[in-house]
Write an enzyme that holds these catalytic residues in place. Structure first.
Site, PDB file in Angstrom:
ATOM      1  CB  CYS A 128      -0.917   0.024   1.215  1.00 24.29           C
ATOM      2  SG  CYS A 128      -0.003   0.091   2.744  1.00 24.29           S
ATOM      3  CB  CYS A 178       4.588  -0.343   2.004  1.00 26.93           C
ATOM      4  SG  CYS A 178       3.333  -1.479   2.536  1.00 26.93           S
ATOM      5  CG  ASP A 211       6.256  20.821 -31.104  1.00 26.24           C
ATOM      6  OD1 ASP A 211       7.098  20.199 -30.456  1.00 26.24           O
ATOM      7  OD2 ASP A 211       5.884  20.505 -32.229  1.00 26.24           O
ATOM      8  CG  ASP A 254       3.301  26.777 -30.735  1.00 33.44           C
ATOM      9  OD1 ASP A 254       3.236  27.838 -31.359  1.00 33.44           O
ATOM     10  OD2 ASP A 254       4.148  25.897 -30.946  1.00 33.44           O
ATOM     11  CG  ASP A 307       5.894  26.987 -27.529  1.00 36.21           C
ATOM     12  OD1 ASP A 307       5.717  28.185 -27.803  1.00 36.21           O
ATOM     13  OD2 ASP A 307       5.628  26.061 -28.298  1.00 36.21           O
TER      14      ASP A 307
END
Lengths: 845, 49
Positions: A131, A134, A734, A536, A738
């Site tokens: 879980c 852990c 891309d 873009d 950007d």
């Protein structure tokens, strides 16, 4: 509360062990020094050492021994021969030897990476995770060990990146620290991980099945007591009770073992997980039932115990499988790079070396059909190479001398010689894999919060159970026990502890299968809140590739197909992007051009079917004709879209045709915009391209808000303005330029072929070039949020009703067990819906 | 009702047998892949003309 740990020094210093007497070794050269196999007569593999000769059975063993010696771990042999060195305490010998043998194997296999800051790093596989708690336990425990710099465990893949200071500690100590918690740790190796997963999967399934079988039988034997009016005759009741005990015993001892182990682990680490109350409930109910069976007085809870364990194990099994499937989907995307490479020596011979040891500038040979192990440049050979892993582009690309190739791509056709640029951890593929690992290891803040809340929840639950029992005790001791058990097992933290991580894991895994990698932990949460999507233009909505958009002809003797065919023939030998576009526009044209001549900066001229043509810039092409351009010709050229590149085809009689070449829209872009709008999202186009070109794309797609001529700063400002207006913005980009906008936006989405630097700024990397994935991604994020809310709402309502009823004594332990386990199954099953890969319109969210 | 002394132990034996059979099938890998075989049946065998 530290488990007794061997000090790191007695593991680290080989000098602490006493070597075998030299005579013992030299006198019996019959076994291999490394592998202990018999050495064949007349073996020529021999090392001469100060303490005597060492014989080997083969060259491989000799090489391994040299590696071990080079790593300063020679004492490994002395120890493995004597079965534990006399210098070491007997208590830890077996575990320590295992850990050390694994550590040596890891070092010789190159699994330990030395980092620039002097620390060492390795990837470990942890078995026995069940879980989210852990994960937290192991990380916290390791953080407390001396010398460990950093330990991050990925719950989905069960992989741990651990970094330590080699001056203070070593890998064997790290492995032992994990083992002392009750988990198994091994240097990561994919095949071993799969084997381990299969083993624990099978064990979990068998446990659940045995529990279900026992549950059905015990239930049969419990029913008579429930339905009879005047009670079952004592002699039969005694028989039923004893048989139920026999059936429940394996359930408690075998099936519920992982629950007990989890509770013990929690208690040893002084924290409260959901295993603690569950185990307490099972243990008390079972003990009370055994007491009742032996004395013949009191209530039996065998049916409650078996049903509780059975349904809980079923829920856990489902959750584990979901996590594993999610992890597999992620691993499938970043496949292991080949571990070795064929290095070309100066004399032309080939040596097989570890790929991570290659240095930039070295040359390697990549066979046809092999995966390229490094980022590099082709030096010799031509082949078609599939880069599907990195770019999503499944069509193999032709590569020749001078072309760059990326690690992880598949050499399809013929052998290549590649000059190494980046190897090992520095390749693009490794960078992408690290991105994914980083996201998976940084558990979502929400899930971490959930496990903390679950711990408080459990503490409250234990207090309430104790209080209720004490309150009822003076009145009716038997009833008090019953109520205590009911409170312990009725309340359900599963929506927090199990279902939340399962929901996120399932969503991430489902997305990964569809080619969307969520690389930052908060991304799903943010994407669910997005109100505006900014695009873009280049390469996202458009192909990023020039194609023929329009043809205008001006004369009767040459129509558009003929003009395309002539143009394709003229461009047959050119590698200019415009030429490729014209060739693609007439794929089946069979015309041949002769006397071809390229004119730099203008175009190309040549003869087709006996006529001389010029193809290129309008001004130059029209020069093929002696007279000045007519009004019709000027009009034909001016009539074409002003955002396209115009190419003219002319002969001695004047203009034949005008071609408009431009970037084309991706086929699914329009549908995607419609979907986003239907989902109530605003769509904005921000592009660095010229205003008319941007306007054209915006009109074609039905986007109302656009801006052209955007410098990177202007994109950032535009996004900031939207955010000030209260919008949550996702940026789809891309190019490198950007990067700023992607970071400014609340969520950044990039395509897989984007530069690595851009990917680091992103929250989601799309491996498919299809923009439809964006709509799917946003829909999936919203679905995840909805499922988590449903689960929390259910848990709140369920606990609010069930706990007071249990305190009031209105619930028997059986009803409590049914309620809690069904609640677990319900929330986990709800979370698992997210793993299903189905195409859902964005509007459904 | 004395037959219960035979039938109930008999049901125990049956339960053990079923459990053993299931454990055997799990160990044999019958439950490792619950999806693959369903797809495999649809895949055409290329060797058959």
């Amino acid at each position: 509360m530290r488990a007794p740990m061997p000090s790191s020094t007695d593991l680290a210093s080989p000098a602490a062990t006493c070597p075998l007497p030299a005579a013992a070794r030299t006198a019996t050269p019959a076994v291999c020094y490394h592998c202990h196999q018999p050495v064949p007569a007349g073996s020529r593999w021999l090392d001469t050492h100060a303490d005597g000769d060492r014989h080997y059975c083969c060259a491989g063993c000799q090489g391994m021994a040299a590696l071990v010696a080079a790593a300063g771990l020679d004492a490994f042999y002395a120890r493995s021969r004597t079965g534990g060195s006399p210098a070491r305490p007997a208590t830890d010998s077996a575990a320590a030897r295992d850990a050390e043998a694994l550590a040596i194997a890891a070092r010789t296999a190159g699994a330990i990476v030395a980092r620039a800051d002097g620390s060492e790093e390795a990837s470990l596989l942890i078995e026995g995770l069940h879980c989210g708690a852990c994960v937290e336990l192991i990380e916290r425990w390791l953080a407390r060990q001396p010398g460990i710099v950093d330990a991050r465990l990925n719950m989905m893949t069960a992989r741990m990146q651990v970094r330590w200071d080699p001056a203070t500690t070593n890998l064997a100590t790290v492995l032992q620290a994990v083992t002392s918690l009750g988990f198994r740790a091994q240097p990561y190796d994919r095949a071993r991980r799969e084997a381990g997963a299969q083993r624990s999967d099978r064990a979990a399934l068998t446990r659940a099945a045995v529990a279900v079988l026992a549950m059905m039988q015990v239930m049969m034997f419990a029913v008579p007591a429930y339905i009879s009016h005047d009670g079952v005759a004592p002699e039969y009741q005694a028989l039923l009770a004893r048989v139920s005990l026999v059936l429940t015993l394996p359930v408690v001892v075998y099936c519920a073992w992982p629950l007990f182990a989890g509770a013990v682990r929690d208690v040893r680490a002084r924290r409260l997980g959901m295993d603690v109350p569950v185990t307490l409930g099972i243990a008390i109910a079972f003990a009370a039932s055994v007491h009742a069976t032996v004395t013949g007085r009191g209530a039996l809870y065998y049916d409650s115990v078996t049903m509780f364990v059975a349904l809980l194990l079923c829920a856990r099994y489902l959750e584990t499988r979901a996590r594993r499937r999610a992890g597999d989907a992620i691993e499938a995307i970043a496949p292991a790079l080949p571990g070795t490479a064929d290095r070309l020596r100066a004399d032309g011979s080939v040596a097989c070396v570890a790929a991570s040891t290659l240095a930039p500038g070295e040359h390697i040979r990549v066979a046809a059909g092999a995966t390229i192990p490094v980022d590099g440049v082709v030096v010799a050979g031509r082949a078609r190479v599939s880069e599907a892993v990195l770019t999503g582009e499944s069509w193999p690309q032709p590569k020749g001398p001078g072309d760059a190739v990326l690690a992880g791509s598949l050499n399809g056709t013929s052998p290549l010689t590649v000059e190494v640029r980046r190897a090992g951890e520095r390749t693009s593929l490794s960078a992408l894999a690290r991105l994914v690992d980083r996201a998976a290891a940084a558990r979502p803040a929400a899930a971490a919060w959930a496990s903390r809340v679950a711990a408080w929840f459990v503490a409250g639950q234990l207090a309430v159970a104790l209080a209720a029992t004490l309150w009822w005790w003076p009145r009716d001791a038997a009833l008090a026990v019953r109520i205590g058990i009911a409170v312990l097992i009725v309340s359900c933290p599963c929506a927090l502890a199990l279902a939340w991580p399962a929901a996120i894991a399932s969503a991430v895994g489902g997305l990964a299968r569809r080619g969307s990698l969520v690389v930052r932990d908060h991304a799903l949460d943010t994407l669910a809140r997005v109100t505006t999507v900014a695009f873009d233009k280049t390469g996202t909505l458009t192909q990023g590739r020039i194609a023929l958009r329009d043809v205008r002809t001006t004369r009767a003797d040459i129509d558009a197909p003929r003009a395309r065919a002539v143009a394709a023939a003229l461009e047959a030998g050119s590698d200019h992007p415009l030429a490729a576009a014209l060739r693609d526009a007439a794929p089946d044209a069979a015309l041949q051009a002769t006397n071809l001549a390229g004119v730099t900066g203008c175009g190309v001229e040549g003869d087709v079917d006996g006529r001389h043509y010029r193809l290129g810039k309008p001004g130059w092409a029209l020069g093929a004709c002696a007279r000045p351009a007519t009004a019709t010709e000027v009009a034909a050229l001016a009539d074409l879209d002003d955002d396209a590149t115009i190419v003219a085809l002319a002969d001695a009689d004047g203009l034949c045709a005008a071609f408009a070449l431009a970037d084309t829209l991706r086929p699914s872009a329009h549908a995607m915009v419609v979907q986003l709008k239907a989902a109530g999202l605003r769509v904005v186009l921000l592009s660095g391209d010229r205003e008319p070109a941007v306007a054209h794309v915006a009109h074609a797609l039905g986007i109302d808000a656009w801006r052209g001529d955007c410098m990177p700063d202007a994109k950032c400002d535009a996004i900031r303005a939207l955010q000030r207006g209260g919008d949550v913005v996702a940026m789809v980009g891309d190019g490198l330029n950007d990067g700023g906008a992607l970071a400014q936006a609340d969520a950044g989405i990039v395509f897989g072929r984007a530069a690595a630097a851009t990917q680091w700024a992103a929250d989601v990397v799309l491996l498919t070039p299809d923009p439809a994935a964006i709509a799917g991604l946003l829909a999936s994020a919203r679905r995840t949020r909805r499922v988590i809310r449903q689960n929390l709402g259910w848990a709140l309502a369920y606990n609010a009703v069930a706990v007071p009823l249990a305190i009031a004594g209105a619930l028997t332990p059986l009803v409590a067990a049914v309620g809690m386990s069904l609640s677990s199954v319900l929330v986990v099953a709800n979370a698992l819906r997210l793993l299903r890969t189905r195409a859902t319109p964005a509007g459904s969210a | 009702m004395d037959i219960l002394y035979l039938l109930i132990p008999l049901s125990l034996v049956l339960a053990v047998l079923i459990g053993a059979a299931f454990a055997w099938s799990v160990r044999n890998g019958q439950f490792d892949d619950l999806e693959g075989p369903a797809h495999r049946i649809l895949a055409d065998d290329d060797n058959v003309p």
